[in-house]
Design a protein around this motif. Sequence first.
Motif, PDB file in Angstrom:
ATOM      1  N   UNK A  78       3.224   4.214   1.404  1.00  0.00           N
ATOM      2  CA  UNK A  78       3.794   4.242   0.064  1.00  0.00           C
ATOM      3  C   UNK A  78       4.394   5.606  -0.239  1.00  0.00           C
ATOM      4  N   UNK A  79       3.673   6.680   0.087  1.00  0.00           N
ATOM      5  CA  UNK A  79       4.178   8.033  -0.157  1.00  0.00           C
ATOM      6  C   UNK A  79       5.447   8.296   0.635  1.00  0.00           C
ATOM      7  N   UNK A  80       5.474   7.845   1.887  1.00  0.00           N
ATOM      8  CA  UNK A  80       6.654   8.040   2.726  1.00  0.00           C
ATOM      9  C   UNK A  80       7.865   7.310   2.161  1.00  0.00           C
ATOM     10  N   UNK A  81       7.656   6.072   1.721  1.00  0.00           N
ATOM     11  CA  UNK A  81       8.741   5.282   1.135  1.00  0.00           C
ATOM     12  C   UNK A  81       9.285   5.968  -0.117  1.00  0.00           C
ATOM     13  N   UNK A  86      13.346   6.651  -1.864  1.00  0.00           N
ATOM     14  CA  UNK A  86      13.569   6.737  -3.313  1.00  0.00           C
ATOM     15  C   UNK A  86      14.034   5.382  -3.889  1.00  0.00           C
ATOM     16  N   UNK A  87      13.198   4.345  -3.742  1.00  0.00           N
ATOM     17  CA  UNK A  87      13.622   2.994  -4.143  1.00  0.00           C
ATOM     18  C   UNK A  87      13.670   2.823  -5.656  1.00  0.00           C
ATOM     19  N   UNK A  88      14.451   1.832  -6.074  1.00  0.00           N
ATOM     20  CA  UNK A  88      14.505   1.443  -7.474  1.00  0.00           C
ATOM     21  C   UNK A  88      13.447   0.388  -7.806  1.00  0.00           C
ATOM     22  N   UNK A  89      12.940  -0.285  -6.773  1.00  0.00           N
ATOM     23  CA  UNK A  89      11.901  -1.293  -6.958  1.00  0.00           C
ATOM     24  C   UNK A  89      11.111  -1.429  -5.662  1.00  0.00           C
ATOM     25  N   UNK A  90       9.797  -1.709  -5.795  1.00  0.00           N
ATOM     26  CA  UNK A  90       8.933  -1.913  -4.633  1.00  0.00           C
ATOM     27  C   UNK A  90       8.218  -3.252  -4.778  1.00  0.00           C
ATOM     28  N   UNK A  91       8.223  -4.037  -3.709  1.00  0.00           N
ATOM     29  CA  UNK A  91       7.439  -5.268  -3.630  1.00  0.00           C
ATOM     30  C   UNK A  91       6.418  -5.089  -2.517  1.00  0.00           C
ATOM     31  N   UNK A 115       4.304   7.902 -11.363  1.00  0.00           N
ATOM     32  CA  UNK A 115       5.471   7.587 -10.533  1.00  0.00           C
ATOM     33  C   UNK A 115       5.802   6.103 -10.585  1.00  0.00           C
ATOM     34  N   UNK A 116       4.749   5.267 -10.592  1.00  0.00           N
ATOM     35  CA  UNK A 116       4.934   3.827 -10.493  1.00  0.00           C
ATOM     36  C   UNK A 116       4.682   3.115 -11.820  1.00  0.00           C
TER      37      UNK A 116
END
Length: 330
Positions: A78-81, A86-91, A115-116
């Motif tokens: 998660x930290x690496x992603x 630098x995503x706009x959304x995470x699933x 952050x989330x």
Amino acid sequence: MKIPVNLITGFLGVGKTTAIRHLLASKPQSERWAIIINEFGAVSIDHTAIEEKDGLTIREVAGGCICCTANVPMQYTLTTVLRQQKPDRILIEPTGMGHPENILDLLRGKFMKDILDVRATICLVDPRRWANADFRANETFQDQINLADVLIANKTDLAGEELTEEFKDWADSLYPPKLLIESISNGEIDFNWLSIEPFPDRKAQFSHEVPHHHHGHEEELPTPTVGNPVKKESHGLGLHGCGWIFSPDEIFNLPKLRQFFSNLKDVYRAKGVFRTGKDWVMINAVGGEFTVQYMAYRRDSRIELIAPTKLDWAFYEEKLNACLLEIPVA
């Protein structure tokens, strides 16, 4: 601005990856999305169903680690992603045998809360599995439902209208109430459901102290060669698994694969991607049913079998080898 993140949960074989593929069709072209996928075994299959492209990053957490108490591989991924993509959304798609609470604790913890933006947890349920008393008694199955904000009956085309309505009536009686109860087929989740704000005080009914189980990460596995597939076993979360990776130069006979998957009586869950000539297919099996779909994936052939007890994996490897064409095509 915080990054919205959703957990897509559900028991093995309920159609979580298919649902994510459907959601990706609604992804705004200007947005960058990240998908974090976790599977039970050391040989990852689900990532092959989603094609990584501009604006879409796929990351795997191997071997059920996403739900372990330590949760270190998930934290690292998660930290690496977050740093690199630098995503706009995470699933996030956890393994079907994984308890969601550790993941939710991480996402809402002190290191991620600024952050989330944790949105609704969406749980998919096959009404046919829910109707089975053994499934309903499973503590992980129960807590996947307990921790869900949005509860979705999937595969309703197979479950039928009567059983689907029976499940929805039962879901309506749950407390705290679900924010949304819906029924779909083929994983057709509505994109707008991702934006639902979660209910803040959902609690697990059962302990979620899950120790790190035994498996090998795929990056540790050697490269397969013709006639020498790579094999890796895993066990934990009350299950045993075995995965194989075959050289991309080896070709499988599709009718023989269909026969192989139709005879997996002692295997609870099976999923694989295979080269069958110029085409590649994914075969997905659970509860005595299997589907076949053509794939863009081209790296290698691979399969993971999951069972409630340790099986004679050499027997299954022999059966898989019997599905190969005698002369591999380069």
